[in-house]
Enzyme design. Structure first.
Site, PDB file in Angstrom:
ATOM      1  N   ILE A 193      -4.255  -7.527  -0.734  1.00 21.42           N
ATOM      2  CA  ILE A 193      -3.508  -8.777  -0.833  1.00 21.42           C
ATOM      3  C   ILE A 193      -4.071  -9.815   0.131  1.00 21.42           C
ATOM      4  O   ILE A 193      -4.306 -10.961  -0.231  1.00 21.42           O
ATOM      5  CB  ILE A 193      -2.009  -8.549  -0.521  1.00 21.42           C
ATOM      6  CG1 ILE A 193      -1.416  -7.489  -1.467  1.00 21.42           C
ATOM      7  CG2 ILE A 193      -1.239  -9.862  -0.608  1.00 21.42           C
ATOM      8  CD1 ILE A 193      -1.362  -7.892  -2.916  1.00 21.42           C
ATOM      9  N   LEU A 233      -3.557  -1.708  -1.840  1.00 25.12           N
ATOM     10  CA  LEU A 233      -3.468  -2.785  -2.823  1.00 25.12           C
ATOM     11  C   LEU A 233      -3.860  -4.043  -2.067  1.00 25.12           C
ATOM     12  O   LEU A 233      -3.120  -4.526  -1.218  1.00 25.12           O
ATOM     13  CB  LEU A 233      -2.044  -2.907  -3.384  1.00 25.12           C
ATOM     14  CG  LEU A 233      -1.791  -4.049  -4.372  1.00 25.12           C
ATOM     15  CD1 LEU A 233      -2.636  -3.878  -5.634  1.00 25.12           C
ATOM     16  CD2 LEU A 233      -0.318  -4.130  -4.741  1.00 25.12           C
ATOM     17  N   CYS A 292       0.834  -1.188   0.000  1.00 28.25           N
ATOM     18  CA  CYS A 292       0.000   0.000   0.000  1.00 28.25           C
ATOM     19  C   CYS A 292       0.874   1.244   0.000  1.00 28.25           C
ATOM     20  O   CYS A 292       2.096   1.172  -0.102  1.00 28.25           O
ATOM     21  CB  CYS A 292      -0.906   0.006   1.229  1.00 28.25           C
ATOM     22  SG  CYS A 292      -1.873  -1.506   1.434  1.00 28.25           S
TER      23      CYS A 292
END
Length: 647
Positions: free
Chosen positions: A57, A55, A2
């Site tokens: 994950i 992001l 991130c």
């Protein structure tokens, strides 16, 4: 993976809606680090604003959203990275009565802060991370960074406000930002091709060093970082308490530890793969992945049509043997050249390791198929793989006995003739197979090494591009770094071990990890590096030198482990650099671009460099009498960054 940003401003100096707008603008500047989600948390009474780009994950649900608040409401965190041992910590914390809303590692971090405190909890994290956490009870803002510096974190002050972010482009969005160039940092760029921590290209701003934490009770404080882990101490403990088992036991231990480190880094709720060059490091990582996967691992390689730069054929053979799902892409000169205009924005502050170009290209290719990719970086630093270790050790053994006067005399003899004359002489008298070697350049470089008065000076020479960069930068000054501050060195007598330690302290976080992080994040790809597992690092420093370097080759322990999984014939071959023919391009397709950035009028107008020595190297390079592409690329990357940033 991130991006984070935030600020700590005098309380009630800005209304909440204004603080929210500012921190959101900051995180919008780093959207590529986290394109899936964004969030902000503001407390105008305390003057705290935290922002996040995500992001996704682990825990792809909204329960993984950040900023995240601990179950008791005390801690609020923004976090970039992964804590790989979160499942073990989760089980331990459950014994203390903690329960969970989701299954993200961020939630585990917050519970660990509650249970053990911020510093003690961070010591338990095995991962890559940069975080900011606000303790509402103690009214303290803590910033932390992982042990080796995989994830970046910049900080500084804009007026009375403390500002931080994963990248400088976010800090630039803070109202009133108007920083000038730090000429010590620029001097370091010309020497090393990167800016070492804690320096930053902007005066008044810094990088938080690896393994460091910074804590503030008010934005007016100017605290120094504290360390929760020490590489010099790890080095000393390892050398004082070496591994005493047999070679077979060392291989077994290393393989088990590496398998565990790789397995921890394969935990993901999104698609995962690996970079594969066909060399020892990446082949070993992929072999450990394939042993723990029920399906073929996705592997990625880029190739070059220039044979001296191409390793794709070797990677293909290794992939076939291991049974991976392999993807390769051959890159043309045009593909690589098209990346150059993106570099100033991608790397955020000037950075001139030109393997940044193929690194970006392989990340871009991998991102078309996966969201997470493992790499084999750090094997050279841990197990003695770099060529300079052998060159440096050989030279040190040959010259360390010489008195200073003899060193000076020998260096003078080697430089009695100018490089151009010696290059021409070498082209005539050397054996035909060696006539391509610039004899004059080599002898003059050797003279610089011979003249080194001590171990630290020799290493500095080996790692330097411009040997006297303070004479190139106007008002330049060579700052004290971990390389020159010998007081901070651990007790190490062996020259190769000294170089390995300094590489881990400086070159690895300053160059390699910056290159990988920015290239991967530039395409929203998460990169993971199993060899940076801190338990593995601590074991590596206990391994005897004879199990690292043997028969003129480094990485003996890694090689012997790999031979259990990949035939020796596929691995034992000359290494080809992961690079590009930059020297040729600067005389050809990049010539006009470089000439514009290096023009005498421009250099004088901008006022950062003395034009004459740069113009001399540029003309010598164009004529083909010397190869100065390393030196010139340092200047060109600053010039391109300067043009893009409009400082």
């Amino acid at each position: 993976m991130c991006g984070i940003a935030g600020f700590f401003t005098p309380s009630k100096s800005r209304p909440a809606h204004e603080m929210n707008a500012i921190v959101t603008a900051m995180t919008d500047a780093i959207i590529l680090r986290g394109p899936d989600d964004s969030g902000a948390w503001v407390d105008s009474t305390s003057g705290i604003a935290l922002g996040h780009r995500r992001l996704s994950i682990l825990d792809l649900s909204p329960l993984g959203h950040q900023p995240m608040t601990s179950a008791d409401g005390r801690f609020i965190i923004v976090f970039n990275g992964e804590v790989y041992n979160f499942q073990d910590l989760r089980a331990e914390l459950e014994k203390h009565g903690h329960s969970w809303r989701g299954h993200s590692d961020t939630e585990i971090m917050l519970a660990a802060f509650r249970q053990w405190g911020v510093v003690q909890a961070t010591k338990r994290f095995n991962g890559m991370f940069a975080f900011a956490v606000w303790d509402k009870q103690e009214r303290v803002l803590h910033l932390g960074r992982d042990r080796l510096g995989e994830k970046p974190l910049y900080y500084g002050w804009v007026g009375e406000t403390f500002v931080f972010a994963s990248e400088l482009k976010a800090i630039q969005r803070f109202p009133g930002f108007n920083a000038s160039i730090d000429r010590e940092a620029l001097t370091s760029l010309l020497r090393f091709n990167y800016i070492p921590d804690p320096l930053c290209i902007y005066r008044g701003f810094k990088k938080l060093p690896p393994a460091a934490m910074l804590s503030l009770r008010s934005p007016s404080e100017r605290p120094q970082p504290g360390w929760y882990w020490s590489l010099p101490q790890v080095v000393e403990r390892g050398l004082d308490n070496p591994f005493t088992g047999t070679e077979a036991e060392a291989i077994d231990t290393f393989e088990a530890m590496l398998k565990k480190a790789v397995g921890m880094r394969m935990v993901s709720d999104v698609s995962l793969g690996a970079f594969l060059s066909g060399g020892v490091d990446s082949s070993l990582i992929v072999s450990m992945m394939q042993k723990q996967s029920t399906r073929p691992v996705r592997t990625f390689t880029i190739g070059f049509h220039e044979k001296e730069h191409n390793e794709a054929e070797f990677a293909k053979d290794v992939a076939k043997h291991l049974g991976t799902d392999h993807t390769e892409m051959y890159v043309t000169g045009e593909d690589a050249l098209n990346v150059i205009p993106q570099l100033p924005s991608l790397y955020d502050e000037p950075f001139s390791d030109y393997s940044q170009i193929p690194t970006y290209l392989v990340c871009k290719m991998a991102r078309q198929h996966v969201t997470v990719a493992l790499s084999g970086d750090a094997g050279d630093e841990l197990f003695g793989g770099y060529e300079r270790y052998f060159v440096g050790r050989s030279l040190w053994n040959k010259i360390s006995w010489m008195p200073p006067a003899m060193k000076k005399m020998t260096a003078s003899a080697l430089t009695a003739l100018p490089p151009r004359v010696l290059n021409g002489l070498g082209a005539k008298v050397l054996p035909k197979r060696l006539r391509h070697i610039p004899l004059g350049d080599k002898l003059h470089k050797l003279a610089e090494v011979v003249a080194a008065p001590g171990m630290e000076t020799l290493y500095l020479n080996l790692m330097s591009h411009w040997k006297k960069p303070q004479e190139i930068v106007i008002d330049g000054k060579d700052p004290v770094t971990a390389i020159t501050n010998t007081a901070s060195w651990p007790r190490v007598s062996d020259f190769t071990h000294r170089m390995m330690h300094l590489d881990m302290e400086t070159y690895l976080p300053g160059d390699i990890l910056v290159k990988v992080d920015r290239a991967a994040m530039g395409v929203s790809l998460e990169g993971r590096i199993p060899l940076l597992d801190h338990d593995l690092i601590e074991f590596a420093w206990r391994v005897p030198f004879s199990m690292k370097v043997r028969d003129g080759k480094g990485k003996w322990l890694m090689r012997e482990t790999l031979y259990r999984h990949v035939p020796k014939a596929l691995i034992d071959r000359p290494k080809r650099g992961f690079g590009i023919p930059l020297d040729v391009w600067l005389r050809g397709p990049l010539r006009a671009w470089a000439e514009d950035l290096l023009s005498e009028s421009r250099l004088k107008r901008e006022g950062f460099f003395h034009a004459a020595p740069i113009r001399q190297k540029w003309q010598e390079h164009l004529s083909g009498t010397r190869n100065w592409h390393f030196y010139l690329w340092d200047v060109l990357m600053f010039q391109a960054w300067l043009q893009a940033s409009k400082v």
